[in-house]
Design a protein around this motif. Structure first.
Motif, PDB file in Angstrom:
ATOM      1  N   GLN A   1     -14.629 -14.939 -22.255  1.00 28.97           N
ATOM      2  CA  GLN A   1     -14.098 -13.689 -21.713  1.00 28.97           C
ATOM      3  C   GLN A   1     -14.051 -13.768 -20.195  1.00 28.97           C
ATOM      4  OE1 GLN A   1     -15.954  -9.917 -22.735  1.00 28.97           O
ATOM      5  NE2 GLN A   1     -14.201  -8.786 -21.935  1.00 28.97           N
ATOM      6  N   ALA A   2     -12.868 -13.512 -19.644  1.00 32.93           N
ATOM      7  CA  ALA A   2     -12.692 -13.519 -18.195  1.00 32.93           C
ATOM      8  C   ALA A   2     -13.134 -12.176 -17.619  1.00 32.93           C
ATOM      9  CB  ALA A   2     -11.233 -13.781 -17.843  1.00 32.93           C
ATOM     10  N   HIS A   3     -13.755 -12.228 -16.444  1.00 35.32           N
ATOM     11  CA  HIS A   3     -14.138 -11.034 -15.662  1.00 35.32           C
ATOM     12  C   HIS A   3     -14.399  -9.787 -16.532  1.00 35.32           C
ATOM     13  CE1 HIS A   3      -9.837 -10.196 -16.220  1.00 35.32           C
ATOM     14  NE2 HIS A   3      -9.549 -11.300 -15.540  1.00 35.32           N
ATOM     15  N   PRO A   4     -15.440  -9.797 -17.367  1.00 36.41           N
ATOM     16  CA  PRO A   4     -15.640  -8.717 -18.338  1.00 36.41           C
ATOM     17  C   PRO A   4     -15.930  -7.351 -17.724  1.00 36.41           C
ATOM     18  CG  PRO A   4     -17.547 -10.164 -18.280  1.00 36.41           C
ATOM     19  CD  PRO A   4     -16.479 -10.839 -17.483  1.00 36.41           C
TER      20      PRO A   4
ATOM     21  N   LEU B   1     -21.800 -19.916 -22.958  1.00 37.71           N
ATOM     22  CA  LEU B   1     -21.506 -20.716 -21.777  1.00 37.71           C
ATOM     23  C   LEU B   1     -21.296 -19.804 -20.579  1.00 37.71           C
ATOM     24  CD1 LEU B   1     -18.809 -23.016 -23.421  1.00 37.71           C
ATOM     25  CD2 LEU B   1     -21.164 -23.661 -22.897  1.00 37.71           C
ATOM     26  N   ARG B   2     -21.653 -20.301 -19.407  1.00 39.92           N
ATOM     27  CA  ARG B   2     -21.373 -19.594 -18.156  1.00 39.92           C
ATOM     28  C   ARG B   2     -20.301 -20.380 -17.419  1.00 39.92           C
ATOM     29  NH1 ARG B   2     -27.254 -17.439 -16.001  1.00 39.92           N
ATOM     30  NH2 ARG B   2     -28.105 -16.919 -18.062  1.00 39.92           N
ATOM     31  N   VAL B   3     -19.209 -19.701 -17.095  1.00 41.13           N
ATOM     32  CA  VAL B   3     -18.038 -20.356 -16.518  1.00 41.13           C
ATOM     33  C   VAL B   3     -17.693 -19.680 -15.196  1.00 41.13           C
ATOM     34  CG1 VAL B   3     -15.562 -20.748 -16.842  1.00 41.13           C
ATOM     35  CG2 VAL B   3     -17.148 -21.108 -18.748  1.00 41.13           C
ATOM     36  N   ALA B   4     -17.241 -20.476 -14.234  1.00 38.20           N
ATOM     37  CA  ALA B   4     -16.765 -19.972 -12.947  1.00 38.20           C
ATOM     38  C   ALA B   4     -15.324 -20.403 -12.735  1.00 38.20           C
ATOM     39  CB  ALA B   4     -17.639 -20.495 -11.805  1.00 38.20           C
TER      40      ALA B   4
ATOM     41  N   GLU C   1      -4.723 -17.718 -20.388  1.00 39.39           N
ATOM     42  CA  GLU C   1      -5.445 -16.447 -20.286  1.00 39.39           C
ATOM     43  C   GLU C   1      -4.750 -15.475 -21.225  1.00 39.39           C
ATOM     44  OE1 GLU C   1      -7.386 -13.330 -17.057  1.00 39.39           O
ATOM     45  OE2 GLU C   1      -6.029 -14.906 -16.349  1.00 39.39           O
ATOM     46  N   LEU C   2      -5.389 -15.199 -22.336  1.00 30.68           N
ATOM     47  CA  LEU C   2      -4.800 -14.464 -23.451  1.00 30.68           C
ATOM     48  C   LEU C   2      -5.268 -13.009 -23.442  1.00 30.68           C
ATOM     49  CD1 LEU C   2      -3.325 -14.392 -26.244  1.00 30.68           C
ATOM     50  CD2 LEU C   2      -5.457 -15.252 -27.248  1.00 30.68           C
ATOM     51  N   ARG C   3      -4.328 -12.104 -23.726  1.00 29.09           N
ATOM     52  CA  ARG C   3      -4.658 -10.680 -23.854  1.00 29.09           C
ATOM     53  C   ARG C   3      -4.062 -10.165 -25.157  1.00 29.09           C
ATOM     54  NH1 ARG C   3      -2.929  -6.808 -19.040  1.00 29.09           N
ATOM     55  NH2 ARG C   3      -4.454  -8.175 -17.985  1.00 29.09           N
ATOM     56  N   PHE C   4      -4.879  -9.451 -25.914  1.00 26.31           N
ATOM     57  CA  PHE C   4      -4.435  -8.899 -27.195  1.00 26.31           C
ATOM     58  C   PHE C   4      -3.847  -7.501 -27.010  1.00 26.31           C
ATOM     59  CE2 PHE C   4      -8.219 -11.589 -28.243  1.00 26.31           C
ATOM     60  CZ  PHE C   4      -7.512 -12.632 -28.812  1.00 26.31           C
ATOM     61  N   ASP C   5      -2.962  -7.130 -27.921  1.00 25.06           N
ATOM     62  CA  ASP C   5      -2.380  -5.793 -27.893  1.00 25.06           C
ATOM     63  C   ASP C   5      -3.475  -4.726 -27.895  1.00 25.06           C
ATOM     64  OD1 ASP C   5       0.184  -6.793 -27.948  1.00 25.06           O
ATOM     65  OD2 ASP C   5       0.532  -6.379 -30.077  1.00 25.06           O
ATOM     66  N   GLY C   6      -3.244  -3.648 -27.132  1.00 28.73           N
ATOM     67  CA  GLY C   6      -4.142  -2.504 -27.167  1.00 28.73           C
ATOM     68  C   GLY C   6      -5.405  -2.662 -26.358  1.00 28.73           C
ATOM     69  N   SER C   7      -5.483  -3.689 -25.518  1.00 29.21           N
ATOM     70  CA  SER C   7      -6.683  -3.934 -24.728  1.00 29.21           C
ATOM     71  C   SER C   7      -6.295  -4.528 -23.383  1.00 29.21           C
ATOM     72  CB  SER C   7      -7.623  -4.894 -25.463  1.00 29.21           C
ATOM     73  OG  SER C   7      -8.727  -5.255 -24.653  1.00 29.21           O
ATOM     74  N   GLN C   8      -7.110  -4.278 -22.362  1.00 30.31           N
ATOM     75  CA  GLN C   8      -6.915  -4.884 -21.052  1.00 30.31           C
ATOM     76  C   GLN C   8      -7.822  -6.097 -20.852  1.00 30.31           C
ATOM     77  OE1 GLN C   8      -4.517  -3.941 -18.664  1.00 30.31           O
ATOM     78  NE2 GLN C   8      -3.828  -2.918 -20.538  1.00 30.31           N
ATOM     79  N   ASN C   9      -8.618  -6.440 -21.856  1.00 30.57           N
ATOM     80  CA  ASN C   9      -9.497  -7.599 -21.736  1.00 30.57           C
ATOM     81  C   ASN C   9      -8.692  -8.892 -21.734  1.00 30.57           C
ATOM     82  OD1 ASN C   9     -11.718  -5.957 -21.717  1.00 30.57           O
ATOM     83  ND2 ASN C   9     -12.360  -6.420 -23.812  1.00 30.57           N
ATOM     84  N   ASP C  10      -9.183  -9.864 -20.988  1.00 30.83           N
ATOM     85  CA  ASP C  10      -8.544 -11.179 -20.907  1.00 30.83           C
ATOM     86  C   ASP C  10      -9.525 -12.255 -21.354  1.00 30.83           C
ATOM     87  OD1 ASP C  10      -5.975 -10.447 -19.713  1.00 30.83           O
ATOM     88  OD2 ASP C  10      -7.140  -9.940 -17.936  1.00 30.83           O
ATOM     89  N   TYR C  11      -8.989 -13.293 -22.008  1.00 36.36           N
ATOM     90  CA  TYR C  11      -9.818 -14.367 -22.553  1.00 36.36           C
ATOM     91  C   TYR C  11      -9.241 -15.716 -22.127  1.00 36.36           C
ATOM     92  CZ  TYR C  11     -11.396 -10.473 -25.345  1.00 36.36           C
ATOM     93  OH  TYR C  11     -11.887  -9.245 -25.735  1.00 36.36           O
ATOM     94  N   LEU C  12     -10.063 -16.515 -21.484  1.00 34.27           N
ATOM     95  CA  LEU C  12      -9.678 -17.877 -21.137  1.00 34.27           C
ATOM     96  C   LEU C  12      -9.842 -18.752 -22.370  1.00 34.27           C
ATOM     97  CD1 LEU C  12     -11.483 -18.114 -17.692  1.00 34.27           C
ATOM     98  CD2 LEU C  12      -9.031 -17.772 -18.077  1.00 34.27           C
TER      99      LEU C  12
END
Length: 235
Positions: A147-150, A193-196, A100-111
Motif C-alpha cells: 500500500q502506497a502512502h496509506p 515489508l517496509r518500502v520507501a 500503482e493500482l487503484r480500485f474503483d470506489g477508493s482513493q487508496n493506491d497499491y504498488l
C-alpha cells in the motif's frame, strides 16, 4: 614494511545496489512531468542502479488509453516504461516494470511489483477488483502488493491481511504522506515489508528515497523475489 591482510589478498567492499521503487512517466501517468527516458537518465546520474516504473492504473486512465483493442491500449500504457528501459540499456541502469493500482470506489493506491507485460492483456479490468480479490490474483502471479502512502489525505490503511508491505517513506514533497504514521502502522505488523519510494513525478523529486540491496534485480520477477526474501532495505 606495511601490514598485509591475513589472507594475503586485498579485501574488497561488497557492492550495494540502490533502487527507486516509485516512479511515474509523462507518457503514461497524467501527473507525470518527466519522460521515461529522462527519468532513467536522472536516476543514472544520481547513482542509482535500478528503477521500477510504477505508472498509475485506474479506470479513468485505462478507459482513455489509445488503441483499437486491449493489446493496443496495454502498449500505450507501457510506453513510458519501455522508453525508460530503452534508455536504461544505453546508460547501464536496470529498468523494471511495476504499477500503482487503484480500485474503483477508493482513493487508496497499491504498488505492484513482479508483474510482466502480459498482466494487463490477460486482466485489463484490474481496477474492478478490490484488495481481497486482487490478493488471489497476486498469489497466482507471484506479485508483491504494497500500500502506497496509506495516511495521505483521502487514503485509509487497508486490511493488512491483503498486503505484503507498506510504503513507510514516501518522498513526494507536494503531499503530506504522514510517513510517521505509516511507520507506526508497519511496526504493529512485523511480517509486512517496509518500502520507501521517491514518488517521482518531476525533476525535483529525484532520489528523495532509496532502497538498498546486495543483489541487483534484472527483471520484475527477480525484484519481487528480493522483496519477498527481505533482501531490500530502506536506505
Amino acid at each position: 614494511m606495511p601490514d598485509r591482510p591475513v589472507s594475503g589478498r586485498i579485501s574488497r567492499m561488497k557492492k550495494e545496489y540502490r533502487y527507486e521503487l516509485h516512479l511515474h512517466t509523462s507518457e503514461t501517468s497524467p501527473c507525470g512531468q518527466v519522460s521515461g527516458a529522462q527519468g532513467a537518465l536522472l536516476y543514472a546520474e544520481a547513482g542509482y542502479d535500478a528503477i521500477c516504473v510504477t505508472d498509475h492504473y485506474y479506470r479513468q486512465i485505462a478507459d482513455h488509453l489509445p488503441g483499437r483493442n486491449t493489446a493496443g491500449r496495454v502498449t500505450s500504457w507501457l510506453s513510458g516504461y519501455r522508453a525508460a528501459r530503452e534508455e536504461g540499456v544505453r546508460l547501464g541502469i536496470e529498468v523494471l516494470l511495476g504499477m500503482e493500482l487503484r480500485f474503483d470506489g477508493s482513493q487508496n493506491d497499491y504498488l505492484v511489483f513482479g508483474m510482466d507485460e502480459r498482466l494487463l492483456v490477460d486482466h485489463p479490468d484490474l481496477y474492478r477488483l478490490d484488495p481481497e480479490r486482487f490478493r488471489a490474483l497476486a498469489d497466482e502471479q507471484g506479485l508483491i502488493v504494497v500500500q502506497a502512502h496509506p495516511y495521505r489525505p483521502g487514503c485509509t490503511p487497508a486490511d493488512p491481511v491483503w498486503m505484503d508491505g507498506i510504503e513507510t517513506w514516501n518522498g513526494n514533497p507536494r503531499h503530506d504522506s504522514r510517513n510517521d504514521r505509516a511507520q507506526s502502522l508497519a511496526a504493529r505488523y512485523p511480517r509486512l515489508l517496509r518500502v520507501a519510494g521517491s514518488d517521482f513525478h518531476q525533476p525535483g523529486d529525484v532520489a528523495s528515497a532509496a532502497m538498498l540491496s546486495d543483489h541487483l534485480a534484472k527483471d520484475a520477477a527477480s525484484l519481487a523475489t528480493l522483496l519477498r526474501d527481505g533482501q531490500l532495505r530502506i536506505a
